[in-house]
Design a protein around this motif. Structure first.
Motif: not given
Ligand SMILES: [Zn+2]
Ligand SMILES: [Zn+2]
Lengths: 406, 70
Positions: A314-315, A317, A322, A374-375, A377-379, A381-382, A384-385, A388, B15, B18-19, B22, B25-26, B29-31
């Motif tokens: 994980g790098v 960011w 962003f 949407l929010f 799912y986005g959060i 994912r972030i 998860r990064v 990592s 929303g 953000c989706f 995200a 970004l994955t 940066n999530d390699i």
């Protein structure tokens, strides 16, 4: 003697490009399989002594540290409890702790490194250059350390039995309802590699997969020349736990795929049992490069599959970039949706007041639900990064790669 | 009416942003955040029981006895 050229007694190292042992002095090449360890060499092997035995038990720095004598120069080598090969600080030669390999169960197989250290750093740079949110300073990183480490693995076969109830939504006319599906079955899992080093987290090592295990060859100590290595330090219980975790996840994944008649299926309840076939598992050494760099004073450890070049990390960011871009695009989307909705809403409200306000409120509820989805799912994912990145910056993985000599 | 439109638009707009970011970004940066696929290690599940549209009672009792019989 292992590690010494037969022509000139120069130092040998394993060359991933040639898949041969190469003499650093005369350039002679030798097949690793022809460079076995002699009986005599095993007899010469010096005893590994615990530092705390030598210097007293209370010094915390000495816990799990051992002294071994370099057979090339006689220098003292400090190793931790599970190291099977390391570099001598004084002469740079690889020291193989034969007694450890012989005493513990000797590995049956080894997957020799295919990537050189240069290839590994190149792979990391190549991947970093594709990362839009990776800060420039990280893209042009200078590695603090690049270490090739053979990680001990158990390659296991197991039998898995499981049952699960899957819930999913089904649309009937205008209504959505939750429907449940029952699945029970069994499967055989073959050739699953499980990391056998307690110091390395399974979360990190499993991401190195896939390894092509068909390229494994019989273990010879000479493959270790030029590399670090560890021996297995997990027990049957750890192994069964790790196998179960992977098998459960595979079972769930396959079960979810088997449900076709519903949308967004998820596991409602489950039970599993995994039986590891302990009699036919293979003990193998698999290759990985550990590339460390420092960013804002924090150590980052990137792991590269030594066979395939798969990069795992994980790098950190560029947060300013962003959030700036996300806000700008948020404003742009808002403007766009506003223009569209301004046209649509009077029509919808008219339609609502005319006959059914329920249709209108349903629509609003659907829009609200969509926004929340949407929010969230986005959060997620972030997060998860970020997880990592935590793994990459973990002290444990830095110690695994870094607390070695040479 | 415009205010309602604006509130909905802002929710959806941010929303969606953000989706999207995200996901970006994955990718950036999530390699290598994946493990070996199931198909690599197994040919698949041989099902002994497949039941669709379970009732509430069946949901509770499903699989009982299946695992323990070894
Ligand atoms: Zn030579
Ligand atoms: Zn030495």
């Amino acid at each position: 003697m292992i590690g010494r050229c037969r022509n000139c007694t120069g130092q040998l190292t394993f060359d991933p490009a040639k898949q041969m042992l190469v003499c650093g002095n005369c350039g002679g090449t030798f097949a690793p399989a022809d460079y076995g360890v002699s009986e005599q060499e095993l007899l010469w092997d010096t005893k590994v002594e615990s530092l705390s035995d030598i210097y007293g038990t209370d010094a915390p720095g000495y816990i799990d540290s051992y002294v071994y004598v370099c057979k090339s120069c006689g220098g003292e080598i400090i190793i931790n409890g599970t190291e099977a090969s390391t570099r001598c600080l004084y002469c740079g030669n690889t020291a193989v702790v034969f007694s450890r390999i012989a005493k513990q169960k000797r590995p049956g197989y080894i997957l020799p490194f295919k990537l050189s250290s240069g290839d590994a750093v190149e792979a990391v740079r190549g991947r970093f250059s594709k990362g839009f949110f990776i800060p420039k300073s990280i893209r042009n990183f200078t590695p603090d350390d690049v270490r090739g480490i053979y990680i001990p693995y158990w390659v296991v076969n197991c039998f898995h039995k499981g049952s699960a109830v899957v819930s999913g939504s089904v649309r009937r006319g205008k209504r959505t309802s939750t429907v449940y599906f029952g699945r029970a079955g069994h499967m055989n899992i073959t050739g699953l590699p499980l990391d056998a080093s307690r110091m390395l987290s399974d979360d990190s090592s499993s991401r190195l997969e896939p390894y092509d295990l068909s390229e494994m060859t019989s273990f010879e100590e000479s493959y270790l020349l030029g590399f670090y290595s560890n021996i297995s330090d997990i027990n049957y219980g750890n192994l069964k736990g790790a196998a179960s975790k992977r098998a459960d996840a595979y079972f769930d994944e396959l079960v979810l795929k088997s449900v076709h008649d519903a949308s967004s299926p998820c596991i409602h309840s489950e039970s599993h049992v995994t039986t590891v076939n302990f009699t036919n598992m293979k003990y193998a050494m698999l290759p990985a490069w550990f590339v460390t760099y420092t960013h804002n004073g924090i150590h980052n450890t990137v792991v590269v599959n030594g066979q395939t070049g798969k990069v795992v990390c994980g790098v950190p960011w560029n947060k300013t970039l962003f959030f700036l871009l996300m806000t700008v695009s948020g404003i742009a989307f808002t403007g766009l949706f506003f223009l569209i909705l301004r046209q649509m809403i009077p029509f919808l409200i008219d339609f609502g007041s005319g006959k059914s306000t329920t249709a209108c409120s349903y629509l609003l509820a659907a829009v609200a639900a969509g926004t929340i989805a949407l929010f969230s799912y986005g959060i997620s994912r972030i997060r998860r990064v970020m997880k990592s990145i935590d793994l990459t910056q973990a002290v444990s993985i830095f110690n695994f790669a870094g607390r070695r000599q040479g | 009416m415009d205010i309602l439109a604006f509130i909905i638009a802002a929710g959806l707009g941010f929303g969606l942003s953000c989706f999207l970011f995200a996901v970006l970004l994955t990718r950036s940066n999530d390699i290598g955040n994946n493990v070996g696929e199931a198909s690599r290690y197994t040919v698949g599940i041989e099902y002994d029981i497949i039941t669709n549209n379970l009732s509430d009672a069946e949901v509770k009792s499903f699989g009982r006895g299946y695992i323990t019989e070894a």
